[in-house]
Design a protein around this motif. Structure first.
Motif, PDB file in Angstrom:
ATOM      1  N   TYR A  41      21.935  54.374  43.933  1.00  0.00           N
ATOM      2  CA  TYR A  41      22.750  53.164  43.869  1.00  0.00           C
ATOM      3  C   TYR A  41      23.833  53.229  44.928  1.00  0.00           C
ATOM      4  O   TYR A  41      24.263  54.307  45.330  1.00  0.00           O
ATOM      5  CB  TYR A  41      23.410  53.031  42.491  1.00  0.00           C
ATOM      6  N   GLU A  42      24.261  52.060  45.367  1.00  0.00           N
ATOM      7  CA  GLU A  42      25.433  51.954  46.234  1.00  0.00           C
ATOM      8  C   GLU A  42      26.550  51.321  45.425  1.00  0.00           C
ATOM      9  O   GLU A  42      26.300  50.433  44.601  1.00  0.00           O
ATOM     10  CB  GLU A  42      25.148  51.065  47.446  1.00  0.00           C
ATOM     11  N   VAL A  43      27.767  51.755  45.663  1.00  0.00           N
ATOM     12  CA  VAL A  43      28.934  51.153  45.043  1.00  0.00           C
ATOM     13  C   VAL A  43      29.533  50.205  46.073  1.00  0.00           C
ATOM     14  O   VAL A  43      29.840  50.616  47.195  1.00  0.00           O
ATOM     15  CB  VAL A  43      29.973  52.216  44.626  1.00  0.00           C
ATOM     16  N   VAL A  44      29.665  48.928  45.703  1.00  0.00           N
ATOM     17  CA  VAL A  44      30.138  47.911  46.625  1.00  0.00           C
ATOM     18  C   VAL A  44      31.364  47.233  46.023  1.00  0.00           C
ATOM     19  O   VAL A  44      31.347  46.834  44.850  1.00  0.00           O
ATOM     20  CB  VAL A  44      29.037  46.851  46.882  1.00  0.00           C
ATOM     21  N   ALA A  45      32.426  47.107  46.796  1.00  0.00           N
ATOM     22  CA  ALA A  45      33.613  46.401  46.320  1.00  0.00           C
ATOM     23  C   ALA A  45      33.275  44.935  46.128  1.00  0.00           C
ATOM     24  O   ALA A  45      32.686  44.301  46.998  1.00  0.00           O
ATOM     25  CB  ALA A  45      34.759  46.560  47.321  1.00  0.00           C
ATOM     26  N   ALA A  46      33.634  44.398  44.978  1.00  0.00           N
ATOM     27  CA  ALA A  46      33.377  42.984  44.674  1.00  0.00           C
ATOM     28  C   ALA A  46      34.710  42.260  44.600  1.00  0.00           C
ATOM     29  O   ALA A  46      34.992  41.532  43.661  1.00  0.00           O
ATOM     30  CB  ALA A  46      32.612  42.863  43.362  1.00  0.00           C
ATOM     31  N   THR A  47      35.520  42.448  45.630  1.00  0.00           N
ATOM     32  CA  THR A  47      36.900  41.956  45.589  1.00  0.00           C
ATOM     33  C   THR A  47      37.218  40.949  46.676  1.00  0.00           C
ATOM     34  O   THR A  47      38.377  40.686  46.951  1.00  0.00           O
ATOM     35  CB  THR A  47      37.882  43.134  45.738  1.00  0.00           C
ATOM     36  N   ARG A  48      36.187  40.390  47.301  1.00  0.00           N
ATOM     37  CA  ARG A  48      36.447  39.468  48.406  1.00  0.00           C
ATOM     38  C   ARG A  48      37.232  38.263  47.926  1.00  0.00           C
ATOM     39  O   ARG A  48      36.944  37.677  46.892  1.00  0.00           O
ATOM     40  CB  ARG A  48      35.140  39.002  49.029  1.00  0.00           C
ATOM     41  N   ASP A  49      38.210  37.890  48.681  1.00  0.00           N
ATOM     42  CA  ASP A  49      38.983  36.692  48.401  1.00  0.00           C
ATOM     43  C   ASP A  49      38.125  35.479  48.740  1.00  0.00           C
ATOM     44  O   ASP A  49      37.387  35.486  49.724  1.00  0.00           O
ATOM     45  CB  ASP A  49      40.258  36.692  49.257  1.00  0.00           C
ATOM     46  N   VAL A  50      38.216  34.455  47.941  1.00  0.00           N
ATOM     47  CA  VAL A  50      37.386  33.266  48.141  1.00  0.00           C
ATOM     48  C   VAL A  50      37.590  32.655  49.527  1.00  0.00           C
ATOM     49  O   VAL A  50      36.667  32.093  50.099  1.00  0.00           O
ATOM     50  CB  VAL A  50      37.623  32.238  47.014  1.00  0.00           C
ATOM     51  N   PRO A 103      43.754  48.875  41.224  1.00  0.00           N
ATOM     52  CA  PRO A 103      43.696  48.555  39.795  1.00  0.00           C
ATOM     53  C   PRO A 103      43.314  47.096  39.558  1.00  0.00           C
ATOM     54  O   PRO A 103      43.830  46.189  40.211  1.00  0.00           O
ATOM     55  CB  PRO A 103      45.121  48.824  39.316  1.00  0.00           C
ATOM     56  N   GLY A 104      42.357  46.870  38.669  1.00  0.00           N
ATOM     57  CA  GLY A 104      41.920  45.516  38.338  1.00  0.00           C
ATOM     58  C   GLY A 104      40.809  44.975  39.214  1.00  0.00           C
ATOM     59  O   GLY A 104      40.202  43.965  38.884  1.00  0.00           O
ATOM     60  N   ASP A 105      40.540  45.629  40.352  1.00  0.00           N
ATOM     61  CA  ASP A 105      39.448  45.177  41.216  1.00  0.00           C
ATOM     62  C   ASP A 105      38.114  45.544  40.587  1.00  0.00           C
ATOM     63  O   ASP A 105      38.013  46.432  39.746  1.00  0.00           O
ATOM     64  CB  ASP A 105      39.548  45.813  42.604  1.00  0.00           C
ATOM     65  N   ARG A 106      37.075  44.854  41.014  1.00  0.00           N
ATOM     66  CA  ARG A 106      35.736  45.077  40.478  1.00  0.00           C
ATOM     67  C   ARG A 106      34.855  45.722  41.539  1.00  0.00           C
ATOM     68  O   ARG A 106      35.072  45.514  42.740  1.00  0.00           O
ATOM     69  CB  ARG A 106      35.123  43.756  40.030  1.00  0.00           C
ATOM     70  N   VAL A 107      33.896  46.507  41.072  1.00  0.00           N
ATOM     71  CA  VAL A 107      32.891  47.074  41.966  1.00  0.00           C
ATOM     72  C   VAL A 107      31.517  46.732  41.396  1.00  0.00           C
ATOM     73  O   VAL A 107      31.364  46.504  40.201  1.00  0.00           O
ATOM     74  CB  VAL A 107      33.028  48.611  42.132  1.00  0.00           C
TER      75      VAL A 107
END
Length: 78
Positions: free
Chosen positions: A40-49, A26-30
């Motif tokens: 299209y590919e779905v890619v997790a955009a949740t990498r920690d800095v 919940p709250g993460d971005r893709v």
């Protein structure tokens, strides 16, 4: 293969197995990355800095004047 249904608001629920595989919650971005016509590919955009540490290797510091010279040189085709 997993499937999802699009709601009238354009939303989908990502199946649990895929969320687990992508390590998203919940709250993460893709991101939806176009890989071809209608694909299209779905890619997790949740990498920690902190995971980004070390991917950029800095060389010696460059002055603004040196940058401007390099830009002028490149623009002139030399």
């Amino acid at each position: 293969m997993s499937t999802a249904t699009v709601t009238s608001k354009g939303q989908i629920t990502i199946p649990a197995a895929i969320r687990s595989d992508l390590h998203i919650g919940p709250g993460d971005r893709v991101e939806f990355v176009r890989v071809g016509d209608g694909r299209y590919e779905v890619v997790a955009a949740t990498r920690d800095v902190t995971e980004l540490r070390g991917i950029v290797h800095a060389g010696k510091p460059v002055s603004v004047e040196e940058m401007n010279r390099a830009i002028r040189k490149r623009a002139s085709g030399q």
